[in-house]
Structure formats: structure tokens, C-alpha cells
Design an enzyme around this catalytic site. Structure first.
Site, PDB file in Angstrom:
ATOM      1  N   THR A  62     -10.501  -4.560  -7.330  1.00 49.05           N
ATOM      2  CA  THR A  62     -10.906  -4.885  -5.969  1.00 49.05           C
ATOM      3  C   THR A  62     -12.403  -5.139  -5.954  1.00 49.05           C
ATOM      4  OG1 THR A  62      -9.137  -3.587  -4.960  1.00 49.05           O
ATOM      5  CG2 THR A  62     -11.102  -3.905  -3.636  1.00 49.05           C
TER       6      THR A  62
ATOM      7  N   ARG B 130       3.583  -5.787   0.220  1.00 48.82           N
ATOM      8  CA  ARG B 130       2.844  -4.542   0.012  1.00 48.82           C
ATOM      9  C   ARG B 130       1.430  -4.680   0.567  1.00 48.82           C
ATOM     10  NH1 ARG B 130      -2.059  -2.891  -3.085  1.00 48.82           N
ATOM     11  NH2 ARG B 130      -1.813  -0.662  -3.472  1.00 48.82           N
TER      12      ARG B 130
ATOM     13  N   GLY C 187      -2.270  -2.597   0.667  1.00 46.04           N
ATOM     14  CA  GLY C 187      -3.008  -1.502   0.053  1.00 46.04           C
ATOM     15  C   GLY C 187      -4.046  -0.922   0.987  1.00 46.04           C
TER      16      GLY C 187
ATOM     17  N   THR D 187     -12.299   1.426  -4.098  1.00 48.49           N
ATOM     18  CA  THR D 187     -11.526   0.660  -5.062  1.00 48.49           C
ATOM     19  C   THR D 187     -10.742   1.618  -5.934  1.00 48.49           C
ATOM     20  OG1 THR D 187     -11.667  -0.840  -6.954  1.00 48.49           O
ATOM     21  CG2 THR D 187     -13.531   0.613  -6.609  1.00 48.49           C
ATOM     22  N   GLY D 188      -9.576   1.195  -6.390  1.00 49.05           N
ATOM     23  CA  GLY D 188      -8.788   2.054  -7.262  1.00 49.05           C
ATOM     24  C   GLY D 188      -7.347   2.108  -6.823  1.00 49.05           C
ATOM     25  N   GLU D 189      -6.740   3.272  -6.964  1.00 54.02           N
ATOM     26  CA  GLU D 189      -5.339   3.472  -6.624  1.00 54.02           C
ATOM     27  C   GLU D 189      -5.183   3.474  -5.103  1.00 54.02           C
ATOM     28  OE1 GLU D 189      -2.055   6.978  -6.990  1.00 54.02           O
ATOM     29  OE2 GLU D 189      -3.493   6.780  -8.640  1.00 54.02           O
ATOM     30  N   GLY D 190      -4.723   2.362  -4.572  1.00 51.42           N
ATOM     31  CA  GLY D 190      -4.704   2.172  -3.128  1.00 51.42           C
ATOM     32  C   GLY D 190      -3.929   3.225  -2.380  1.00 51.42           C
TER      33      GLY D 190
END
Length: 333
Positions: free
Chosen positions: A203, A231, A233, A253-256
Site C-alpha cells: 500500500t 473485498r 481493506g 499499511t500491512g495486514e488490512g
């Protein structure tokens, strides 16, 4: 951790950018340098505008547009592909001065999603438009649109093939392609019960505070490789992936899914507002305590011109610049 330091100042502008949290340690040096050059270019763009008196909200939009146009990261051109081989993009932007915001999801033709999010904020009675409604609004506003194929790159077509072969949602779609790649080689880990590979950049975002102390944030993404169509996020969710107020601006940013559960961006602001923590301590606490087992990172600025970043994974593409001449671009701790 909290990197980039915290530059306590009574006045002055500051800017930070990111290209995603979680980086494959084996990422070739050429790709690392290409990403760092792009971040430097964006910092130059934003710094010159801030030094000339531009507002924070204009700067974060301009910088994220630049990131969306370059295919190095996962936003705009170069976005991750859905399981159907298409692109569905999302973005958000927030002006901290009056806590105004705009967000979009499910875009398939809009060249610069962050600018459509800005138009939702400025020219509509709403804060969030998605899918066909967002595309219709884009047409009414006369923004630049392109065929979905414009956003699709050869690298991402190859990574989608790997994802399907591994029956995986790939987070690390920038790992160099291999002729054959098993699940073990991909380093697949679980996320929300689904197989997920090792973390890498995915992201883009920008936060800025201008010379008048006004904060703003913007975030843009294509999402996860091989994600289900539809999907959504954290990036377009105000308070999760993006937040700005009178005190600070944050882009995550990262694991939504983990960022959504933690309302991570708003949590940084709340720690400053309700606990009186300085920016760097608020970022540290949010990353250490709020993410549970999720992997993520963020960049943040305060209205005083402080800059901070934090992440709990292998690295984060990031950079910052301030009015007193501080400048840094980094990937690792």
C-alpha cells in the site's frame, strides 16, 4: 519500533511517505533501490510544495498521485489482481483541520483513485463511494479514466498465477518470480484462517503537516493479490487505514484485516488526545499493543512538525523530510 525519530519543533512543515510494510529480506537490491528512488522523488515533490506554502491536503494528494502513476508499488498502475485477474482499487484522504474526509473502493477505470477520494470530500455530500457508484461519480466529475488493462503489469499476472497454484492470497506479490514455487517456498502463514505468504510492500501513503500546522493524510492500494472481488481493506476506511485531526495525521499499511480490527490510525490520534502521549510514544504503543498478531506499519506527523513511523514486521518502505533539513529514506529497522 518507532523509526525516523521524532523531531520536536514549535513550527515548520514535515512530510512522510510509505510504500508498504513487510518486505522480503531477499528482495533484490535493484528493486530496493528503485523503490527508494521513487520515495525520494515523492519527498522532493512534497517538500518543494510545502516550502512554497502549499497546504498539507494538496501535498498528500499530489504525492499519492505520483505513487499511483508509478508501478513500483501496489496502487494505481501496478495494483494487485483479484482472483478474476482484474483490478479493484481503493483510496482515502483526510484533512485534519476540519476532519473532512473522502474515500472510494472498487475502482476499475479511475487513473488516480486518491484524487477521486478528494472529489468525494470536496464535491459530494458523502464521505465514501464504492464500486459502480464511485465510477459513476468519477464520470460526472470528468476525471481521467483508462481501461482496466492499464493497471495490470506482467509481474502481477505472474504472481496471480503463483497465488492460484498455491491456493493462496498473496501478500508478498513482489517476491521475484520462480519457475516453480511451493507453499513452503512462499513462506505461507495464516491470516484470518486463510493462507497468506510472507509480508511485503503493498500500500502507499503520505502524511504531511504544513507551515500553518495543518495535518493531512492519504492512502491508496490495490489490495491483496488473488483477493475475492468485492473485498475492501483498511486503506479506504477512515480511522483504520487513514486518519487526520488537529493533532496528527496517520497512514497505515500491512495486514488490512488486523488494521481494521485495531482502528489503528485513529488509535494513534486517540492516544495523543486522551492520554497526552507524544507522537512517537503513541505510534509505539499502537504498533505493540493494538495489532495483536497482525503485521502492519504506519507513518505519522504531528501538528508540531514531529515525524514518526512504526512497524512490527521485517521492514517498511518509508521516507521523511522536514523544514529544518532532515531527510531519510529507509526499508529496514
Amino acid at each position: 519500533m518507532c523509526g525516523g525519530g521524532e523531531m520536536a519543533k514549535k513550527a515548520g512543515w514535515a512530510i512522510a511517505v510509505h510504500g508498504g510494510a513487510g518486505v522480503d529480506p531477499a528482495l533484490p537490491s535493484e528493486r530496493q533501490e528503485r523503490a527508494k528512488r521513487l520515495l525520494r522523488r515523492c519527498l522532493d515533490l512534497g517538500s518543494h510544495a510545502l516550502a512554497a506554502g502549499a497546504s498539507a491536503i494538496d501535498v498528500v494528494e499530489a504525492v499519492v498521485r505520483e505513487l499511483e502513476t508509478d508501478p513500483t508499488f501496489n496502487s494505481g498502475r501496478g495494483s494487485a489482481l483479484t482472483s478474476e485477474g482484474t483490478v479493484e482499487m481503493e483510496a482515502s484522504i483526510m484533512d485534519g483541520q476540519h476532519r473532512r474526509c473522502g474515500a472510494v473502493s472498487g475502482l476499475t477505470t479511475v487513473k488516480n483513485p486518491v484524487s477521486l477520494a478528494r472529489l468525494v470530500m470536496d464535491r459530494s455530500p458523502h464521505s465514501y463511494l464504492a464500486f459502480e457508484g464511485a465510477e459513476r461519480f468519477a464520470r460526472l466529475q470528468g476525471v481521467e479514466t483508462v481501461d482496466n488493462e492499464y493497471f495490470i503489469t506482467e509481474d502481477n499476472v505472474g504472481m496471480l498465477k503463483l497465488a492460484k497454484e498455491a491456493d493462496s492470497i498473496l501478500f508478498d506479490y513482489r517476491i521475484p518470480l520462480a519457475e516453480s514455487c511451493s507453499k513452503a517456498a512462499l513462506g505461507i502463514e495464516p491470516m484470518n484462517g486463510l493462507p497468506l505468504s510472507v509480508y511485503a510492500q503493498e500500500t502507499v501513503g503520505c502524511v504531511a503537516v504544513d507551515a500553518l500546522g495543518r495535518c493531512a493524510a492519504a492512502t491508496s492500494t490495490g489490495g491483496l493479490m488473488n483477493k475475492s472481488p468485492g473485498r475492501v481493506g483498511d486503506s479506504p476506511i477512515v480511522g483504520a487505514g487513514t486518519y487526520a485531526c488537529e493533532l496528527c495525521a496517520v497512514s497505515c499499511t500491512g495486514e488490512g484485516e488486523a488494521i481494521l480490527r485495531a482502528t489503528l490510525a485513529r488509535d494513534v490520534a486517540a492516544l495523543m488526545e486522551y492520554k497526552g502521549l507524544p507522537l512517537c510514544e503513541a505510534v509505539d504503543y499502537a504498533i505493540r499493543v493494538r495489532l495483536d498478531e497482525g503485521k502492519a506499519g504506519l507513518i505519522a506527523v504531528s501538528s508540531l512538525g514531529d515525524v514518526a513511523c512504526g512497524f512490527n514486521c521485517t521492514g517498511m518502505f518509508r521516507g521523511y523530510a522536514t523544514s529544518d533539513g532532515l531527510l531519510d529514506v529507509a526499508i529496514w529497522d
